[in-house]
Design a protein around this motif. Structure first.
Motif, mmCIF file in Angstrom:
data_model
loop_
_atom_site.group_PDB
_atom_site.id
_atom_site.type_symbol
_atom_site.label_atom_id
_atom_site.label_comp_id
_atom_site.label_asym_id
_atom_site.label_seq_id
_atom_site.Cartn_x
_atom_site.Cartn_y
_atom_site.Cartn_z
ATOM 1 N N THR A 98 0.819 -1.216 0.000
ATOM 2 C CA THR A 98 0.000 0.000 0.000
ATOM 3 C C THR A 98 0.854 1.268 0.000
ATOM 4 O O THR A 98 0.347 2.350 -0.259
ATOM 5 C CB THR A 98 -0.993 0.032 1.188
ATOM 6 N N CYS A 99 2.146 1.128 0.269
ATOM 7 C CA CYS A 99 3.071 2.276 0.270
ATOM 8 C C CYS A 99 3.735 2.489 -1.091
ATOM 9 O O CYS A 99 4.454 3.469 -1.276
ATOM 10 C CB CYS A 99 4.163 2.067 1.308
ATOM 11 N N LEU A 100 3.524 1.587 -2.022
ATOM 12 C CA LEU A 100 4.154 1.689 -3.341
ATOM 13 C C LEU A 100 3.673 2.909 -4.103
ATOM 14 O O LEU A 100 2.476 3.199 -4.135
ATOM 15 C CB LEU A 100 3.825 0.463 -4.192
ATOM 16 N N VAL A 101 4.598 3.591 -4.755
ATOM 17 C CA VAL A 101 4.236 4.715 -5.619
ATOM 18 C C VAL A 101 3.323 4.228 -6.743
ATOM 19 O O VAL A 101 2.345 4.883 -7.082
ATOM 20 C CB VAL A 101 5.518 5.381 -6.188
ATOM 21 N N ASP A 102 3.633 3.054 -7.311
ATOM 22 C CA ASP A 102 2.874 2.495 -8.435
ATOM 23 C C ASP A 102 1.879 1.419 -8.009
ATOM 24 O O ASP A 102 1.597 0.490 -8.765
ATOM 25 C CB ASP A 102 3.843 1.891 -9.459
ATOM 26 N N LYS A 103 1.312 1.525 -6.823
ATOM 27 C CA LYS A 103 0.439 0.468 -6.297
ATOM 28 C C LYS A 103 -0.769 0.174 -7.185
ATOM 29 O O LYS A 103 -1.296 -0.931 -7.180
ATOM 30 C CB LYS A 103 -0.001 0.773 -4.877
#
Length: 139
Positions: A98-103
């Motif tokens: 959920t912290c991914l830039v590209d989630k």
């Protein structure tokens, strides 16, 4: 291999995950325990991948359930960045997707229930699914 990036809410801690496939090929795992569901954590890893978690301050380390895995969070905003299993022989982990830039590129998460596994089964599962892990912290 392609690298993807994530960060905590305040920006003091971040991670990179290097994966053999495009991010759209991955389905995060949403643990159904109270700790993870209350924090809306979804885990991403690939046994052929690599994770590096970096923080400007020492990370907060939390134990839950069987106390075998260590949850790594930002000491400032408490965002869970990932989970680790570290011994003198192995260091593996999974990141909080959920912290991914590209989630948005990920497949929808599927539910996982590690609380149904024995302590030995948990470790075997982690060693099979999780990525190699490096943690870099500064004070």
């Amino acid at each position: 291999m392609k690298s993807y990036y994530g960060k905590c809410a305040c920006g003091n801690a971040e991670y990179s995950i290097t994966l053999p496939q495009d991010l759209s090929c991955y389905t995060p795992r949403a643990c159904d325990c109270d700790f993870c569901t209350s924090r809306k954590v979804e885990y991403l890893s690939d046994s052929a991948g690599r994770i590096e978690i970096r923080s400007v301050l020492p990370l907060q380390r939390l134990k839950q359930g069987s106390n075998q895995a260590t949850f790594l969070s930002c000491p400032t905003c408490a965002t869970i960045l990932g989970v680790a299993y570290i011994t003198d022989k192995v260091s593996v982990g999974a990141v909080n997707a959920t912290c991914l830039v590209d989630k948005a590129a990920l497949q929808p998460a599927i539910s996982a229930s590690p609380k149904q596994l024995t302590a030995e089964e948990k470790v075997a599962r982690w060693l099979m699914l999780w990525s190699s892990l490096k943690i870099t912290e500064h004070e």
